[in-house]
Design an enzyme around this catalytic site. Structure first.
Site, PDB file in Angstrom:
ATOM      1  N   HIS A 169      -9.701  50.050  56.618  1.00 20.49           N
ATOM      2  CA  HIS A 169      -9.589  51.385  57.235  1.00 20.49           C
ATOM      3  C   HIS A 169      -8.143  51.876  57.169  1.00 20.49           C
ATOM      4  O   HIS A 169      -7.724  52.671  58.006  1.00 20.49           O
ATOM      5  CB  HIS A 169     -10.068  51.379  58.690  1.00 20.49           C
ATOM      6  CG  HIS A 169     -11.385  50.693  58.885  1.00 20.49           C
ATOM      7  ND1 HIS A 169     -12.579  51.369  58.843  1.00 20.49           N
ATOM      8  CD2 HIS A 169     -11.701  49.382  59.075  1.00 20.49           C
ATOM      9  CE1 HIS A 169     -13.573  50.505  59.027  1.00 20.49           C
ATOM     10  NE2 HIS A 169     -13.063  49.289  59.162  1.00 20.49           N
ATOM     11  N   SER A 290      12.400  66.305  40.988  1.00 24.60           N
ATOM     12  CA  SER A 290      11.957  67.609  41.467  1.00 24.60           C
ATOM     13  C   SER A 290      12.960  68.656  41.006  1.00 24.60           C
ATOM     14  O   SER A 290      14.166  68.399  40.962  1.00 24.60           O
ATOM     15  CB  SER A 290      11.886  67.594  42.995  1.00 24.60           C
ATOM     16  OG  SER A 290      12.026  68.903  43.513  1.00 24.60           O
ATOM     17  N   LYS A 296      14.292  63.515  44.979  1.00 23.42           N
ATOM     18  CA  LYS A 296      12.922  63.087  44.736  1.00 23.42           C
ATOM     19  C   LYS A 296      12.787  62.124  43.555  1.00 23.42           C
ATOM     20  O   LYS A 296      13.477  62.235  42.552  1.00 23.42           O
ATOM     21  CB  LYS A 296      12.005  64.307  44.488  1.00 23.42           C
ATOM     22  CG  LYS A 296      11.748  65.146  45.696  1.00 23.42           C
ATOM     23  CD  LYS A 296      11.122  64.396  46.875  1.00 23.42           C
ATOM     24  CE  LYS A 296       9.663  64.067  46.668  1.00 23.42           C
ATOM     25  NZ  LYS A 296       8.827  65.294  46.645  1.00 23.42           N
ATOM     26  N   GLU A 303      -0.242  59.607  39.974  1.00 25.57           N
ATOM     27  CA  GLU A 303      -1.017  60.753  40.468  1.00 25.57           C
ATOM     28  C   GLU A 303      -1.955  61.274  39.384  1.00 25.57           C
ATOM     29  O   GLU A 303      -3.111  61.608  39.651  1.00 25.57           O
ATOM     30  CB  GLU A 303      -0.077  61.849  40.963  1.00 25.57           C
ATOM     31  CG  GLU A 303       0.668  61.418  42.220  1.00 25.57           C
ATOM     32  CD  GLU A 303       1.804  62.365  42.558  1.00 25.57           C
ATOM     33  OE1 GLU A 303       1.649  63.146  43.503  1.00 25.57           O
ATOM     34  OE2 GLU A 303       2.843  62.332  41.877  1.00 25.57           O
TER      35      GLU A 303
END
Ligand code: ARG
Length: 486
Positions: A169, A290, A296, A303
């Site tokens: 979970h 970024s 970043k 992704e």
């Protein structure tokens, strides 16, 4: 008078059909019907099966040896021209039409004899099966590369005895060896390879000789065709053979599951790479920055890997919906089967090497992983300890639950609770045994069953993983046993 978009009279283009029509096809039909933009890549397989067909026609007494040899040599010439980058003409409807036109250019009229007793229906089914068997071998190699990186990390993590939380979970559950977590992503890939090998086996049934739907009327030896093209068997029913696309669905389903597995690996890594977790660091070669925020370091590869399963599932859905409810035999709806197949394979072969590279560059940080292990995660071990002293598990669960609540209320780690609290929770608890049971190393070491997280179990798992990567005879092509690529 013809409508403005209808050419008058027969089209001068090289067509495999058209004799029965007085007028030529409308431009909109030609545009809709044309599949060469998708199916050109079948050409090596269409050439190969066409050469085998030329020989089969000679054996059947339809062609003489000279004609058959001319066709074979001509097809080699066609292959050279396409490999060199021939540009299809607008009139080349599909790869089969293109090869037929080029064959005419190579050898002249004898080319017209090749399309005897065969149809593009058995041709396209055969070429697509050959392409799929090849693709499954390439996919197998690409998945193995990912598995090898996983094993390399697992070996290093095991050697360092690195521990981390396992989650259920997405809540901290129990301590595990980090190598055990890493290997949890190995076995799904092993199943994916087995699914792809099964898809390749299902593809290995020869449709050629089925003609358009009823079987070839010329006495070609389908057994010889099967042997020369490397199929495992001859299709047993011509109607089924020209209409069966199960092997494509099998392949795309296997890739969908592979995509699901890559998405779960990617999600773990994205999460573990956040500042909040800090378990892993992505390398420079596979991180992006970024345009606005100079600090970043984004895990784009993971992704995209996480998102790409949408494509495979879309392809699977498109194919299955196309096939559903089709009448038996070949139907033109099936032309789009290749769009789905090629897209799913292309997407996978684009994503996999990037995931291999990104995972290879990842560095693990053992300290935050260890720091994420709080003693409440050893609550089960504490309850187990009471069970070992003869207490029923349910009572042990209640006693430890009370300790967890108390630690939570006081805002301290369970191991920091005063002796009084321990004794109040259960008279059998004493400081020494509690401390022992609360050590994560102890918790991990106790789980020495097969498939458990104890380091010796993990070592056995690494050995099993390595064994699964040793080449095994998988796909049978004719009489030849084809080994999985090493
Ligand atoms: N391009 C077609 C396909 O991919 C080849 C088969 C054409 N057959 C036919 N009966 N028109 O399905």
């Amino acid at each position: 008078m013809n409508p403005p978009d209808m050419p008058s009279g027969g089209s001068k283009s090289h067509k495999l059909w058209g004799g029965r029509f007085a007028g030529g096809p409308a431009p909109a039909l030609e545009a809709l019907n044309r599949s060469i933009g998708v199916d050109l890549r079948l050409w090596p397989f269409d050439v190969k099966l066409s050469k085998a067909w030329a020989v089969a026609l000679w054996h059947a007494g339809v062609l003489n040896l000279d004609e058959s040899a001319q066709l074979e040599a001509g097809l080699d010439g066609v292959a050279r021209r396409i490999a060199a980058g021939v540009v299809p003409q607008p009139s080349d409807e599909d790869v089969h039409t293109l090869i037929d036109r080029l064959l005419h250019e190579e050898v002249g009229d004898v080319a017209s004899r090749l399309h005897t007793g065969r149809s593009r229906n058995d041709q396209v089914a055969t070429a697509t099966r050959l392409w799929t068997i090849d693709a499954c071998a390439a996919l197998d190699a690409a998945i193995r590369a990912l598995q090898e990186v996983i094993v390399t990390h697992a070996v290093a993590l095991e050697a360092g005895a690195v521990l981390m939380p396992a989650y259920t979970h997405l809540q901290r559950a129990q301590p595990v060896a980090a190598a055990h977590w890493m290997l949890s992503h190995f076995w799904p890939l092993d199943r994916d390879r087995q699914r792809l090998a099964a898809a390749a086996r299902n593809a290995s049934s020869l449709p050629l000789g089925s003609g358009a739907v009823a079987g070839s009327a010329f006495p070609v030896s389908r057994v010889l065709l099967k042997e020369s093209l490397g199929f495992a068997q001859v299709s047993p029913n011509s109607i089924d053979a020209v209409g069966d696309r199960d092997f494509i669905a099998d392949t795309i389903y296997a890739l969908t599951m592979l995509g699901v597995h890559m998405s779960r690996l990617a999600e773990d890594l994205i999460l573990y790479g956040t500042s909040e977790f800090g378990f892993v660091k992505f390398g420079d070669g596979y991180s992006t920055g970024s345009s606005m925020m100079p600090q970043k370091r984004n895990p784009d590869v993971m992704e995209i890997a996480r998102g790409s399963v949408a494509r495979m599932l879309g392809d699977l859905t498109a194919l299955v919906v196309t096939l559903k409810g089709l009448p038996s035999g070949y139907n033109k709806d099936m032309q789009d089967d290749k769009r789905a197949l090629f897209d799913a394979v292309d997407a996978t072969l684009l994503v996999l090497p990037a995931v291999v590279g990104a995972l290879g560059e990842i560095r693990f940080d053992a300290e935050p992983m260890r720091a994420a292990l709080s003693s409440s995660m050893m609550a089960t071990d504490l309850a187990d300890w009471l069970v070992e002293q003869g207490i029923a598990f349910r009572d042990a669960h209640a006693a430890v639950g009370r300790l967890v609540r108390e630690a939570e209320e006081q805002g301290v780690d369970m191991s920091a609770l005063p002796l009084d609290s321990l004794a109040a929770a259960h008279p059998l608890f004493n400081a020494k045994s509690v401390t022992r049971a609360l050590a994560p190393e102890q918790s991990v070491a106790r789980r020495a069953v097969e498939g458990g997280t104890a380091l010796e179990s993990v070592r056995a798992q690494i050995a099993a993983a390595r064994a699964s990567l040793t080449p095994q005879p998988e796909v049978r092509r004719g009489n030849e046993l084809v080994l999985q690529p090493a």
